[in-house]
Design a protein around this motif. Structure first.
Motif, short mmCIF file in Angstrom:
data_model
loop_
_atom_site.label_atom_id
_atom_site.label_comp_id
_atom_site.label_asym_id
_atom_site.label_seq_id
_atom_site.Cartn_x
_atom_site.Cartn_y
_atom_site.Cartn_z
N ASP A 1 0.82 -1.06 0.05
CA ASP A 1 0.18 -0.12 0.06
C ASP A 1 0.72 1.29 0.00
O ASP A 1 1.82 1.43 0.92
CB ASP A 1 -0.84 0.03 1.03
N LEU A 2 0.86 2.02 -0.99
CA LEU A 2 1.52 3.32 -1.10
C LEU A 2 0.71 4.39 -1.70
O LEU A 2 0.38 4.28 -2.95
CB LEU A 2 2.83 3.03 -1.83
N HIS A 3 0.37 5.42 -0.88
CA HIS A 3 -0.52 6.42 -1.53
C HIS A 3 0.53 7.31 -2.10
O HIS A 3 0.95 8.07 -1.49
CB HIS A 3 -1.20 7.12 -0.31
N ALA A 4 0.78 7.19 -3.28
CA ALA A 4 1.93 7.87 -4.04
C ALA A 4 1.42 9.34 -4.24
O ALA A 4 2.52 9.95 -3.79
CB ALA A 4 1.68 7.42 -5.48
N PHE A 5 0.44 9.90 -4.35
CA PHE A 5 0.26 11.36 -4.43
C PHE A 5 0.63 12.01 -3.02
O PHE A 5 1.40 13.03 -2.91
CB PHE A 5 -1.34 11.64 -4.65
N VAL B 1 6.12 -11.71 -23.06
CA VAL B 1 5.92 -12.56 -21.84
C VAL B 1 4.89 -12.37 -21.13
O VAL B 1 4.28 -11.32 -20.52
CB VAL B 1 7.00 -12.37 -20.67
N PRO B 2 4.07 -13.59 -20.84
CA PRO B 2 3.04 -13.36 -19.98
C PRO B 2 3.08 -12.93 -18.64
O PRO B 2 4.21 -13.27 -18.02
CB PRO B 2 2.23 -14.82 -19.93
N PHE B 3 2.34 -12.12 -17.94
CA PHE B 3 2.65 -11.65 -16.71
C PHE B 3 1.32 -11.30 -15.98
O PHE B 3 0.38 -10.88 -16.37
CB PHE B 3 3.55 -10.51 -16.75
N ILE B 4 1.36 -11.42 -14.54
CA ILE B 4 0.36 -11.09 -13.53
C ILE B 4 1.13 -9.70 -12.91
O ILE B 4 2.05 -9.68 -12.60
CB ILE B 4 0.39 -12.04 -12.65
N TYR B 5 0.12 -8.76 -12.75
CA TYR B 5 0.59 -7.47 -12.27
C TYR B 5 -0.32 -7.09 -11.06
O TYR B 5 -1.85 -7.25 -11.24
CB TYR B 5 0.80 -6.22 -13.09
N VAL B 6 0.07 -6.71 -9.84
CA VAL B 6 -0.67 -6.44 -8.89
C VAL B 6 -0.28 -5.07 -8.42
O VAL B 6 0.56 -4.89 -7.86
CB VAL B 6 -0.28 -7.42 -7.71
N PRO B 7 -1.23 -3.98 -8.67
CA PRO B 7 -0.61 -2.48 -8.18
C PRO B 7 -0.91 -2.32 -6.83
O PRO B 7 -1.76 -2.99 -6.17
CB PRO B 7 -1.92 -1.78 -9.11
N LEU B 8 0.04 -1.66 -6.49
CA LEU B 8 0.10 -0.86 -5.23
C LEU B 8 -1.14 -0.17 -4.94
O LEU B 8 -1.94 0.54 -5.55
CB LEU B 8 1.17 -0.29 -4.84
N GLN B 9 -2.01 -0.71 -3.72
CA GLN B 9 -2.85 0.05 -3.17
C GLN B 9 -2.77 1.45 -3.03
O GLN B 9 -1.81 1.95 -2.57
CB GLN B 9 -3.48 -0.42 -2.05
N HIS B 10 -3.65 2.23 -3.41
CA HIS B 10 -3.62 3.75 -3.31
C HIS B 10 -2.61 4.24 -4.16
O HIS B 10 -2.23 5.62 -3.96
CB HIS B 10 -3.49 4.27 -1.94
N HIS B 11 -1.95 3.56 -4.90
CA HIS B 11 -1.04 4.17 -5.99
C HIS B 11 -1.75 4.52 -7.24
O HIS B 11 -2.08 3.86 -8.11
CB HIS B 11 0.08 3.21 -6.23
N PHE B 12 -2.09 5.98 -7.28
CA PHE B 12 -2.83 6.34 -8.80
C PHE B 12 -2.30 6.02 -9.83
O PHE B 12 -2.79 5.79 -10.82
CB PHE B 12 -3.05 7.91 -8.24
N GLU B 13 -0.80 6.02 -10.01
CA GLU B 13 -0.38 5.82 -11.16
C GLU B 13 -0.42 4.50 -11.60
O GLU B 13 -0.92 4.06 -12.74
CB GLU B 13 1.19 6.29 -11.25
#
Length: 697
Positions: free
Chosen positions: A378-382, A623-635
Motif C-alpha cells: 500500500d503506497l498512497h503515491a500522491f 511474456v505473459p505476466f500478472i501484475y498487482v498494483p500497489l493499493q492507493h498508487h494512483f499511477e
C-alpha cells in the motif's frame, strides 16, 4: 502520518534550565554556525525543515524547539513564556553545543529574541536575519485592531477567532485553520498550511494562551537602533500577519538590508525556500567569509556537456535513460554526460560505466522516504510525494549548486519533480537548455480519498498548468514517453482541461522507451535449465514490494501442484535482503540483477507490481505476466492500467486477490496456458527521444 525528517541530526540533545527541558539538534560539523531560532510555540523547530538540509551542507546548523513545542517541555503559566525565557533558552543551547559565535535567523516572534540576544551578548552574534519580523515597530494590520485577545466576542469570524476564550472553549481547530490560511496568503499553499495546522494541534490551547498572555511589547525602537551586527530583513509584501512596514522599519532602525517578497506572505522560508535559502547563504558568507577557490572556463573552451537527472523511484527509469543517452551520443559523439542520481540508480549507472556526479552523495534519499510511507502493498503515491516536500527542496538546491558551479549545455530531467517544480518557481535560475520527460501527466485522486483528495489533486494540477502557461519558455522540450493514446482521458479537476487534450498540446511524443531490443531470451544463456517452466517474480528497486513477495511465496506450493515442473526465481532487488525470506522448494532467491530485463524475457511467466517500466518491458518481450498494483498508487491503478489495457497486456489482480494462495496459484496456471496477444511495442522510442534532445545541443 508523521512526516519523516529528511536528515538525521549529527547531534541531538537536551539542556535543562530552571526546571524546563529544551530539545535541540545540530546538523553539520563544519563552517560557521547558524542558529535557527524558534518562533511562537504554535509550531516546533520543524518549521525550518526546508532550510536545515541545504544550510547544513555548508554550515553547522542548530535548531531547538521553543518551550511549549516539539521535544521541549510545556510549563504552565504565562511567566514561563516571556521573551527573557526564550532568549535565555537560546543562550543555554549555545553553551550546551559549545558555540562561541553564530549567525541568528529568526522568524516572526523569534526576531525580537534574536535582537535581544545580540544586545545582551554582541560578541556571540555575527549577524541577524529576520524573516517576517513581529517586533511591533508598526501598528497591527487594520483588520486585526478591532479584536482583543482577552475579551469575549459574539463574533467568531475572521480575526475574532484570535481570542483566548474561543481557543479553550472548542474553537481552537477552527482558529488554526483560519490563522495559517492567513499566514500563507500565496496560492497553492495547501501543504504548508497542513503542516502548520498539524503542528499547532501538538500544543494545548491553554498553553498557547500562556504564550500570548506573556507577550511583551518587545524592544522599543531606541534599543533596536543599538544592534551593532549586520542585519538582513526578509518580508512579504502581502504578509497577512504583520505589515510589510514593520520589516521596513526594522531594516531602517538597524541600518540593515531589506528584501521585499512581492506576492509573498508571512513565511517565505516555507513557501519560497529556494530564494530564502540562497539569501541566507549569501548573508552568512558575507558576515563570516571563508576562502574561495574556483575555476572559470572560457565559454569556447568548454566541452559540450549535459546533466542527466534520473528518477530514483523505479529502476526502469535508469535503463530507459541509459538507452536515450546512448542514442544521444550518436548525434553528438563529443558529448560529456554527468548523472545526478540516487541509490539504487547510481548502481545501475556505475555498472554501465557512466559518470555519476560527486554531488549525488548529497541528495536526500527518495526511496527511503517511499519505503517509510508504504504499508502492506500500500503506497498512497500522491500523498507520499506531497509529504516528500522537504526532500524535494533539499535535492533541488543540490542541483542548483551543481549547475551554478559547472556550466551545462543541457539538463535532462526524467521525472525529476524537484527540478521541474522549483525551476518554474524560480525561473531566473535557468541558464541551460532544459528537457523534461515523463510517462504520465496528472495527479488523480483515489476514490476513497473523497472530496478532500479531489480538491488537493486538482490544486496541484492547477498549479502545474498555471506554471506552464506563464513560463512556457522554461522547458525547451517536454517529452512524453509514450503515445497520445497512452494518456488517461481524465480531467485535471473542476474548471481544468482534460489530461489528454492538455498533454497533446504541450508535449512531444517519443513512443515508449524499453531501453533494449525487445526479444525473447534463451534461458540457458542465463544458467537456467532448458526444460520445465520458469516464473520470475520482481518488485522493483525499492523495498515496498516485500509484502507481495511473501504472498507469492505463500502460493508457490499450490502453484507447483497445479503446474508440475514450474520453478520460481524471486528477485528481491537492491533494497530487500534475499535472506529475509524463507527457503521454499522450487524457489531461487536472487538479489539485485543488473540485467533483470533479460531474465524477464527468458521467463514463461512473470509476476510484478504495477510499475510501468517492468510491465511494458514484459509487453514488449511478449511474456505473459500478472501484475498487482500497489493499493492507493494512483499511477499504477489508473495511468499504468489504462496503458496496459490499450496493449491488451497482463493479468491484473488486486492485492486482496493475490493474498489468497489458491486464487494466485490458479491465476498463475491460467496465465501460463494463455498465449499473449499483445499490441506491438515500438522499438525506436529511445532514438525518437534522443532526436528531440539532440536539437537542443
Amino acid at each position: 502520518m508523521t512526516q519523516r525528517p529528511a536528515l538525521t541530526p549529527d547531534l541531538q540533545g537536551t539542556v535543562e534550565r530552571d526546571g524546563v527541558t529544551i530539545g535541540y539538534a545540530v546538523h553539520g560539523t563544519e563552517g560557521p554556525t547558524v542558529l535557527l531560532l524558534p518562533t511562537w510555540s504554535i509550531v516546533p523547530s520543524r518549521m525550518w525543515k526546508a532550510q536545515v538540509p541545504y544550510l547544513s551542507r555548508h554550515y553547522r546548523v542548530i535548531t531547538f524547539d521553543g518551550r511549549g513545542s516539539g521535544r521541549s517541555d510545556r510549563p504552565v503559566g504565562a511567566e514561563a513564556y516571556n521573551d527573557a525565557e526564550f532568549v535565555a533558552d537560546a543562550l543555554a543551547v549555545l553553551d550546551a553545543t559549545e558555540t562561541e559565535s553564530c549567525v541568528l535567523v529568526g522568524f516572526s516572534r523569534g526576531c525580537p529574541w534574536a535582537l535581544q540576544l545580540a544586545l545582551e551578548q554582541p560578541e556571540r552574534v555575527l549577524g541577524i536575519v529576520c524573516i517576517g519580523p513581529a517586533t511591533r515597530l508598526a501598528p497591527k494590520l487594520e483588520e486585526r485592531t478591532q479584536w482583543t485577545f482577552n475579551e469575549r466576542h459574539d463574533s467568531t469570524e475572521g480575526w475574532a477567532k484570535y481570542n483566548r476564550y474561543y481557543w479553550v472553549e472548542g474553537g481552537y481547530d477552527d482558529f488554526l485553520d483560519y490563522f495559517f490560511g492567513e499566514l500563507f496568503s500565496e496560492q497553492h499553499s495547501t501543504k504548508q498550511i497542513e503542516d502548520c495546522v498539524g503542528w499547532g494541534r501538538e500544543i494545548a490551547p491553554e498553553r498557547l494562551v500562556d504564550t500570548e498572555a506573556a507577550r511583551e511589547e518587545h524592544l522599543p525602537p531606541e534599543r533596536v537602533t543599538k544592534v551593532s551586527c549586520p542585519v538582513l530583513v526578509i518580508h512579504g509584501a502581502q504578509d497577512g500577519i504583520r505589515p510589510h512596514l514593520e520589516g521596513a522599519l526594522l531594516a531602517e532602525a538597524t541600518g540593515g538590508s531589506l528584501v521585499t517578497i512581492e506576492g509573498g506572505g508571512h513565511a517565505p522560508h516555507a513557501r519560497d525556500p529556494v530564494m530564502v535559502n540562497h539569501l541566507l547563504r549569501d548573508f552568512v558568507d558575507r558576515v563570516a567569509p571563508r576562502p574561495v577557490r574556483r575555476t572559470w572556463v572560457r565559454a569556447m573552451s568548454r566541452p559540450k556537456r549535459a546533466l542527466y537527472l534520473s528518477s530514483p523511484i523505479g529502476l526502469g527509469h535508469a535503463r530507459r535513460d541509459l538507452a536515450i543517452a546512448r542514442e544521444l551520443r550518436t548525434h553528438h559523439p563529443d558529448l560529456e554526460i554527468d548523472w545526478l542520481a540516487q541509490h539504487p540508480v547510481t548502481r545501475v549507472l556505475e555498472d554501465a560505466g557512466e559518470t555519476v556526479h560527486p554531488a549525488s552523495s548529497y541528495l536526500c534519499n527518495e526511496s527511503q522516504h517511499i519505503e517509510f510511507e508504504a504499508g502492506e502493498h500500500d503506497l498512497h503515491a500522491f500523498q507520499a510525494i506531497r509529504r516528500m516536500d522537504e526532500i524535494l527542496v533539499a535535492n533541488f538546491l543540490t542541483f542548483a549548486d551543481v549547475v551554478a558551479d559547472r556550466p551545462y549545455d543541457l539538463v535532462i530531467g526524467d521525472e525529476a519533480w524537484d527540478v521541474d517544480y522549483f525551476l518554474h518557481e524560480n525561473p531566473e535560475l535557468k541558464r541551460f537548455a532544459y528537457a523534461w520527460m515523463t510517462d504520465f501527466v496528472g495527479w488523480l485522486p483515489m476514490p476513497d480519498g473523497g472530496a478532500r483528495e479531489a480538491r488537493l489533486t486538482a490544486d496541484y494540477n492547477a498549479e502545474m498548468i498555471e506554471q506552464r502557461a506563464r513560463f512556457g519558455r522554461l522547458r525547451d522540450k517536454s517529452v512524453f514517453v509514450g503515445d497520445p493514446d497512452d494518456i488517461v482521458d481524465a480531467s485535471f479537476g473542476p474548471g481544468l482541461p482534460t489530461t489528454r487534450d492538455w498533454t497533446e498540446r504541450n508535449f512531444d511524443f517519443a513512443g515508449y522507451v524499453t531501453g533494449f531490443v525487445p526479444s525473447r531470451v534463451d534461458r540457458t544463456e542465463l544458467g537456467y535449465p532448458a526444460d520445465g517452466l520458469l516464473c520470475v517474480v520482481t518488485v522493483g528497486g525499492s523495498g515496498v514490494g516485500s509484502s507481495l513477495l511473501h504472498r507469492v511465496l505463500d502460493a508457490v506450493p499450490a502453484a507447483r501442484r497445479l503446474v508440475p515442473g514450474l520453478n520460481f526465481v524471486v528477485v528481491t532487488g537492491p533494497r530487500i535482503d534475499p535472506a529475509s525470506f524463507p527457503s521454499i522448494p522450487g524457489v531461487t532467491l536472487r538479489g539485485y540483477l543488473p540485467d533483470l530485463h533479460r531474465h524477464l524475457a527468458a521467463a514463461d511467466l512473470a509476476i510484478t507490481q504495477g510499475g510501468l517500466t517492468t510491465c511494458m518491458e514484459l509487453t514488449a518481450a511478449r511474456v505473459p505476466f500478472i501484475y498487482v498494483p500497489l493499493q492507493h498508487h494512483f499511477e499504477q491503478n489508473f495511468h499504468v492500467a489504462a496503458r496496459l489495457d490499450r496493449y491488451n497486456a497482463g493479468h491484473r489482480l488486486t492485492y486482496a486477490e493475490a493474498s489468497d494462495p489458491m486464487v494466485l496459484a490458479e491465476t498463475i496456471a491460467k496465465a501460463l496456458s494463455t498465449a499473449p496477444d499483445y499490441r506491438r511495442v515500438a522499438a525506436d522510442g529511445a532514438a525518437r527521444a534522443a532526436r528531440f534532445l539532440a536539437e537542443l545541443l
